[in-house]
Design an enzyme around this catalytic site. Structure first.
Site, PDB file in Angstrom:
ATOM      1  CD  GLU A 177     -26.407  -7.438  38.423  1.00  0.00           C
ATOM      2  OE1 GLU A 177     -27.462  -6.845  38.117  1.00  0.00           O
ATOM      3  OE2 GLU A 177     -25.353  -6.830  38.732  1.00  0.00           O
ATOM      4  CB  VAL A 187     -15.514  -8.265  32.621  1.00  0.00           C
ATOM      5  CG1 VAL A 187     -14.466  -9.037  31.831  1.00  0.00           C
ATOM      6  CG2 VAL A 187     -15.092  -6.813  32.820  1.00  0.00           C
ATOM      7  N   GLY A 205     -10.263 -11.854  34.922  1.00  0.00           N
ATOM      8  CA  GLY A 205      -8.988 -12.211  35.528  1.00  0.00           C
ATOM      9  C   GLY A 205      -7.788 -11.532  34.886  1.00  0.00           C
ATOM     10  CD  GLN A 206      -5.563 -12.484  31.802  1.00  0.00           C
ATOM     11  OE1 GLN A 206      -4.494 -11.961  31.498  1.00  0.00           O
ATOM     12  NE2 GLN A 206      -5.642 -13.560  32.556  1.00  0.00           N
ATOM     13  N   GLY A 207      -7.667  -8.150  34.350  1.00  0.00           N
ATOM     14  CA  GLY A 207      -7.596  -6.757  34.734  1.00  0.00           C
ATOM     15  C   GLY A 207      -8.561  -5.816  34.042  1.00  0.00           C
ATOM     16  N   GLY A 211     -11.812  -5.307  34.600  1.00  0.00           N
ATOM     17  CA  GLY A 211     -12.609  -4.594  35.603  1.00  0.00           C
ATOM     18  C   GLY A 211     -11.810  -3.466  36.234  1.00  0.00           C
ATOM     19  CE1 TYR A 238     -16.361  -3.471  41.284  1.00  0.00           C
ATOM     20  CE2 TYR A 238     -18.224  -4.182  42.594  1.00  0.00           C
ATOM     21  CZ  TYR A 238     -17.644  -3.970  41.360  1.00  0.00           C
ATOM     22  OH  TYR A 238     -18.329  -4.251  40.221  1.00  0.00           O
TER      23      TYR A 238
END
Length: 177
Positions: free
Chosen positions: A37, A105, A111-113, A115, A149
């Site tokens: 960030e 993450v 990319g593997q879920g 989140g 989101y």
């Protein structure tokens, strides 16, 4: 906050509640998020502060955390993600909710879920406890996260402006008491 992206490594990851032994790894992930960030210079968190907030010696914790733990081929385990949250209260609903302070993450396991799994676990905590809200902030430039989101049904609350008072201004205001 950061969304899912890509890697086969996360397939062996599990989401679990953080334990006190995870504090240093959570602090590492906080710093990785801050770097993502572009705000690493703002991080003031220490191991002691984090331990006191998540695992206090007396009283209830002020915050909670979920972690994503990967088991490598050699059987070693490492944390690759975190969701740090706390309970809020809404006068409009007269009920508690969850504020997701940070979700992160690591890029190599996105990319593997993970989140989605973090948010699903938090939604389950909300529904189990009859909390009507799960809320969080996302930086307005983080379009991948915003898209992620929104794909889950989250709606931006653009009509609100966030205010903060800290540092000298906070001390000056407190001195007026």
């Amino acid at each position: 906050m950061s969304p899912d992206q890509t890697s086969p490594q996360a397939a062996r990851a599990v989401i679990r509640e953080a334990v006190e032994a995870d504090v240093l790894d959570i602090l590492r992930l906080i710093k990785e998020l801050a770097e993502y960030e572009k705000s690493l210079h703002h991080v003031q968190s220490t191991e002691e502060h984090l331990r006191a907030s998540l695992f206090p010696a007396d009283g209830a914790p002020g915050a909670s955390a979920l972690v994503a733990e990967v088991t490598d081929e050699d059987g070693s385990k490492r944390l690759v993600g975190m969701a740090v949250w706390y309970v809020t209260f809404s006068t409009w609903t007269s009920r508690h909710g969850i504020w997701l302070e940070d979700l992160f993450v690591q890029p190599q396991v996105r990319g593997q879920g993970l989140g989605r799994q973090f948010l699903t676990e938090l939604a389950k905590i909300c529904t189990d406890r009859k909390y009507p809200r799960l809320e969080w902030w996302v930086l307005d430039w983080n379009e991948p996260a915003i898209g992620f989101y929104e794909s889950l049904g989250a709606v931006g609350q653009d009509e609100w402006t966030v205010f903060r008072i800290d540092g000298d201004a906070l001390q000056n205001l407190a001195d007026r008491a």
